[in-house]
Design a protein around this motif. Structure first.
Motif, mmCIF file in Angstrom:
data_model
loop_
_atom_site.group_PDB
_atom_site.id
_atom_site.type_symbol
_atom_site.label_atom_id
_atom_site.label_comp_id
_atom_site.label_asym_id
_atom_site.label_seq_id
_atom_site.Cartn_x
_atom_site.Cartn_y
_atom_site.Cartn_z
ATOM 1 N N VAL A 22 0.833 -1.623 0.076
ATOM 2 C CA VAL A 22 0.258 0.079 -0.025
ATOM 3 C C VAL A 22 0.988 0.957 -0.385
ATOM 4 O O VAL A 22 1.616 1.229 1.011
ATOM 5 C CB VAL A 22 -0.588 0.209 1.394
ATOM 6 C CG1 VAL A 22 -1.726 1.472 1.275
ATOM 7 C CG2 VAL A 22 -1.822 -1.404 1.164
ATOM 8 N N GLU A 24 -1.163 4.463 -0.446
ATOM 9 C CA GLU A 24 -1.493 5.908 0.498
ATOM 10 C C GLU A 24 -2.738 4.984 0.552
ATOM 11 O O GLU A 24 -3.504 4.304 -0.466
ATOM 12 C CB GLU A 24 -1.207 6.934 -0.389
ATOM 13 C CG GLU A 24 -1.498 8.325 -0.021
ATOM 14 C CD GLU A 24 -1.328 9.378 -0.947
ATOM 15 O OE1 GLU A 24 -2.014 10.927 -0.672
ATOM 16 O OE2 GLU A 24 -0.747 8.851 -2.335
ATOM 17 N N ARG A 25 -3.230 5.725 1.084
ATOM 18 C CA ARG A 25 -4.879 5.703 0.942
ATOM 19 C C ARG A 25 -5.598 7.312 1.426
ATOM 20 O O ARG A 25 -5.031 8.150 1.504
ATOM 21 C CB ARG A 25 -5.655 5.130 2.724
ATOM 22 C CG ARG A 25 -4.703 3.463 2.666
ATOM 23 C CD ARG A 25 -6.425 2.481 4.227
ATOM 24 N NE ARG A 25 -5.181 1.594 3.876
ATOM 25 C CZ ARG A 25 -5.526 0.495 3.828
ATOM 26 N NH1 ARG A 25 -7.071 0.913 2.561
ATOM 27 N NH2 ARG A 25 -5.350 -0.939 3.533
ATOM 28 N N GLY A 29 -11.847 7.318 -0.155
ATOM 29 C CA GLY A 29 -11.955 5.621 0.182
ATOM 30 C C GLY A 29 -11.128 5.008 -1.107
ATOM 31 O O GLY A 29 -11.099 3.787 -1.145
ATOM 32 N N VAL A 31 -7.829 3.493 -2.344
ATOM 33 C CA VAL A 31 -5.772 2.842 -2.221
ATOM 34 C C VAL A 31 -5.522 3.017 -3.311
ATOM 35 O O VAL A 31 -5.516 2.181 -4.308
ATOM 36 C CB VAL A 31 -6.360 1.143 -1.362
ATOM 37 C CG1 VAL A 31 -4.964 0.651 -0.699
ATOM 38 C CG2 VAL A 31 -7.288 1.170 -0.463
ATOM 39 N N SER A 32 -3.950 3.083 -3.082
ATOM 40 C CA SER A 32 -2.827 3.780 -3.783
ATOM 41 C C SER A 32 -1.976 2.205 -3.898
ATOM 42 O O SER A 32 -1.749 2.659 -2.288
ATOM 43 C CB SER A 32 -2.616 4.893 -4.270
ATOM 44 O OG SER A 32 -1.594 4.685 -4.892
ATOM 45 N N PHE A 33 -1.537 1.654 -4.596
ATOM 46 C CA PHE A 33 -0.453 0.592 -3.685
ATOM 47 C C PHE A 33 -0.054 -0.484 -5.462
ATOM 48 O O PHE A 33 -0.381 -0.079 -6.287
ATOM 49 C CB PHE A 33 -1.067 -0.966 -3.281
ATOM 50 C CG PHE A 33 -2.664 -1.582 -4.349
ATOM 51 C CD1 PHE A 33 -2.179 -2.673 -5.066
ATOM 52 C CD2 PHE A 33 -3.739 -0.606 -4.313
ATOM 53 C CE1 PHE A 33 -3.466 -3.341 -6.098
ATOM 54 C CE2 PHE A 33 -5.137 -0.971 -5.065
ATOM 55 C CZ PHE A 33 -4.297 -3.626 -6.098
ATOM 56 N N THR A 50 -12.027 1.253 -1.471
ATOM 57 C CA THR A 50 -11.140 0.752 0.071
ATOM 58 C C THR A 50 -11.448 -1.090 -0.616
ATOM 59 O O THR A 50 -11.183 -2.217 -0.095
ATOM 60 C CB THR A 50 -11.795 0.593 0.878
ATOM 61 O OG1 THR A 50 -11.000 1.706 1.249
ATOM 62 C CG2 THR A 50 -11.112 -0.199 1.808
ATOM 63 N N ASP A 54 -9.888 -5.049 -0.687
ATOM 64 C CA ASP A 54 -10.035 -5.635 0.661
ATOM 65 C C ASP A 54 -10.102 -7.167 -0.539
ATOM 66 O O ASP A 54 -9.240 -8.576 -0.468
ATOM 67 C CB ASP A 54 -10.606 -5.826 0.817
ATOM 68 C CG ASP A 54 -10.433 -4.798 2.369
ATOM 69 O OD1 ASP A 54 -8.886 -3.879 2.339
ATOM 70 O OD2 ASP A 54 -10.943 -3.489 2.822
#
Length: 68
Positions: A22, A24-25, A29, A31-33, A50, A54
């Motif tokens: 990850v 950055e959040r 809502g 998520v950068s990953f 998000t 998940d």
């Protein structure tokens, strides 16, 4: 047949290994990953909500690289 000394020898890759880091959040809502298969050093950057992140992690049975 002679071996080509200019061609690097790469380590074996296990394509069953999946990695997530990850980055950055984000507000709203997201998520950068980074996601990698086989080699954690070679990754693509993705962005998901998000809940989808998940689900993605569960579906790919990832190893989290950002957790201690």
């Amino acid at each position: 047949m002679p071996t080509d000394t200019l061609t690097p020898t790469l380590p074996a890759v296990d394509t069953s290994l999946r990695f997530v880091r990850v980055l950055e959040r984000l507000p709203g809502g997201l998520v950068s990953f980074e996601f990698a298969i086989g080699w954690p050093e070679l990754a693509v950057e993705l962005l998901l909500p998000t809940a989808a992140f998940d689900t993605f992690c569960q579906a790919h049975q990832v190893q989290r690289l950002d957790e201690a």
